[in-house]
Enzyme design. Structure first.
Site, PDB file in Angstrom:
ATOM      1  CE  LYS A  80      51.837 -35.056  15.412  1.00 33.71           C
ATOM      2  NZ  LYS A  80      50.506 -35.688  15.273  1.00 33.71           N
ATOM      3  CG  ASP A  81      55.792 -31.895  18.437  1.00 33.68           C
ATOM      4  OD1 ASP A  81      54.571 -32.048  18.242  1.00 33.68           O
ATOM      5  OD2 ASP A  81      56.474 -32.684  19.115  1.00 33.68           O
ATOM      6  NE  ARG A 155      46.044 -33.313  11.843  1.00 36.00           N
ATOM      7  CZ  ARG A 155      45.879 -34.647  11.764  1.00 36.00           C
ATOM      8  NH1 ARG A 155      45.170 -35.158  10.794  1.00 36.00           N
ATOM      9  NH2 ARG A 155      46.451 -35.430  12.651  1.00 36.00           N
ATOM     10  NE  ARG A 156      45.750 -37.441  14.850  1.00 41.74           N
ATOM     11  CZ  ARG A 156      46.781 -37.565  15.673  1.00 41.74           C
ATOM     12  NH1 ARG A 156      46.598 -37.424  16.981  1.00 41.74           N
ATOM     13  NH2 ARG A 156      47.986 -37.828  15.210  1.00 41.74           N
ATOM     14  NE  ARG A 173      48.939 -33.330  27.009  1.00 38.16           N
ATOM     15  CZ  ARG A 173      49.467 -32.338  27.716  1.00 38.16           C
ATOM     16  NH1 ARG A 173      48.674 -31.527  28.393  1.00 38.16           N
ATOM     17  NH2 ARG A 173      50.764 -32.147  27.777  1.00 38.16           N
ATOM     18  NE  ARG A 179      49.111 -39.752  24.111  1.00 39.54           N
ATOM     19  CZ  ARG A 179      49.215 -38.830  23.175  1.00 39.54           C
ATOM     20  NH1 ARG A 179      48.426 -38.865  22.130  1.00 39.54           N
ATOM     21  NH2 ARG A 179      50.116 -37.876  23.265  1.00 39.54           N
ATOM     22  CB  CYS A 265      50.450 -25.578  17.924  1.00 36.49           C
ATOM     23  SG  CYS A 265      52.218 -25.583  17.599  1.00 36.49           S
TER      24      CYS A 265
END
Length: 341
Positions: A80-81, A155-156, A173, A179, A265
């Site tokens: 997905k990157d 998106r989320r 980040r 995280r 992206c």
């Protein structure tokens, strides 16, 4: 047949796991893999907000450049990157079997321990699919009316606004450990992460619930490790032998949606393909950044037609007005999608 291959990857926890997974699959063929860690623009800018540094090829450019210069033989990425259109001369040679493609809600440890054993037990196991709606509902209820959710994905955020209307969103980040420490210190009410990264790094127990794809369509390629190669090289035949056909078809369909939409992206696009036998089902969504507008499309067909299915779905989304939403999102320069986990 090459006896040694140089695998280029990022140096994050998950990236190294992915590179070692590829090396392990090639080992039975007698191939020795040497992992080459390459720092990308995204790695060097860990402290900068992603909305300020841009996202196109942010985590793959330097690795792809090294592949084009013949400094490495394979580039290993979280798929997905990767941009929808690859640099000339490069192609995806193989993909590993897909991990859990869904997004996950992660509660702080103290809250999770107090929570219902129903969602803790069901979410911690890889075989928790099909989803436990009861678990998902229990976690949503535990968030309260105005939770602060940590995610660097537009998106989320755009999709979750629709099911948690009072939620506030803040970027986060760093590696997974970083995280989670921030979460447990109370800086966020919950994190929204890719379930795949948590499972691969042995942290499935931190998943409080996975989010049904119907509520939050995953990012294109989420949970899939891609092996990028130079076109026409011997390494292509080597990696094809370890490629998972179902995951590769799903990735082709999902990437075709993004290509048809012209998305990069920084766009709120979800696309998820599932396979059963030789059949492929695809769903996709484009959501406005405020969560108010969502355009959906779906299609199905044979795995061999995956790219065509994705192109059809992308075309339908555009016909229904997705282009205006994407143009608006591009102008807003929101946070960037494409960060594992």
């Amino acid at each position: 047949m090459p006896r040694e291959l140089r695998l280029g990857t990022r140096g994050s926890q998950l990236a190294l796991w992915q590179a070692n997974a590829v090396a392990a699959r090639l080992q039975p063929s007698g191939i020795v893999c040497r992992i080459v860690v390459i720092k990308t623009s995204g790695d060097r800018l860990q402290e900068a907000p992603l909305s300020e540094v841009g996202g196109k090829r942010l985590f793959v450019k330097e690795i792809e450049d090294a592949l084009l210069r013949d400094e490495i033989d394979l580039a290993v990425h979280s798929s997905k990157d990767m941009p929808a259109v690859l640099p000339e001369g490069l192609t995806i040679g193989a993909v590993l079997p897909r991990e859990d493609p869904l997004d996950a809600i992660v509660l702080p440890e103290t809250l999770a321990k107090k929570g219902s054993g129903v969602f803790l037990a069901s979410a911690s196991q890889k075989d928790s699919r099909p989803l436990f709606q009861e678990a998902f509902d229990a976690v949503l209820a535990s968030l309260g009316p105005t939770p602060l959710l940590g995610t660097s994905s537009v998106r989320r955020a755009a999709q979750l606004m629709r099911i948690v209307p009072g939620a506030r969103f803040a970027p986060i980040r760093g590696n997974l450990d970083t995280r989670l420490r921030k979460l447990d210190r109370g800086e966020y009410g919950a994190l929204i992460l890719a379930a795949a990264g948590l499972r691969r790094l042995g942290m499935a127990s931190r998943i409080s619930a996975t989010i049904p794809a119907t509520s939050c369509v995953p990012a294109p390629g989420q949970g899939i490790v891609a092996i990028e190669i130079r076109e026409g090289e011997t390494a292509g035949s080597v990696v094809r032998a370890i490629s998972d056909s179902a995951a590769h078809a799903a990735l082709n369909a999902e990437r075709a949606v993004v290509e048809a939409l012209g998305g990069g992206c920084q766009t709120p696009i979800g696309a998820f393909a599932s396979t059963r036998g030789d059949e492929l089902d695809l769903m996709a969504v484009v959501v406005s950044l405020d969560g108010q507008r969502a355009i959906r499309s779906a299609d199905r067909g044979r795995m061999g037609d995956a790219a065509a299915i994705g192109a059809r779905v992308g075309a339908r989304l555009l016909a229904d007005g997705a282009g205006a939403i994407l143009a608006e999102a591009d102008r807003s320069q929101g946070a960037v999608e494409g960060i594992q986990p």
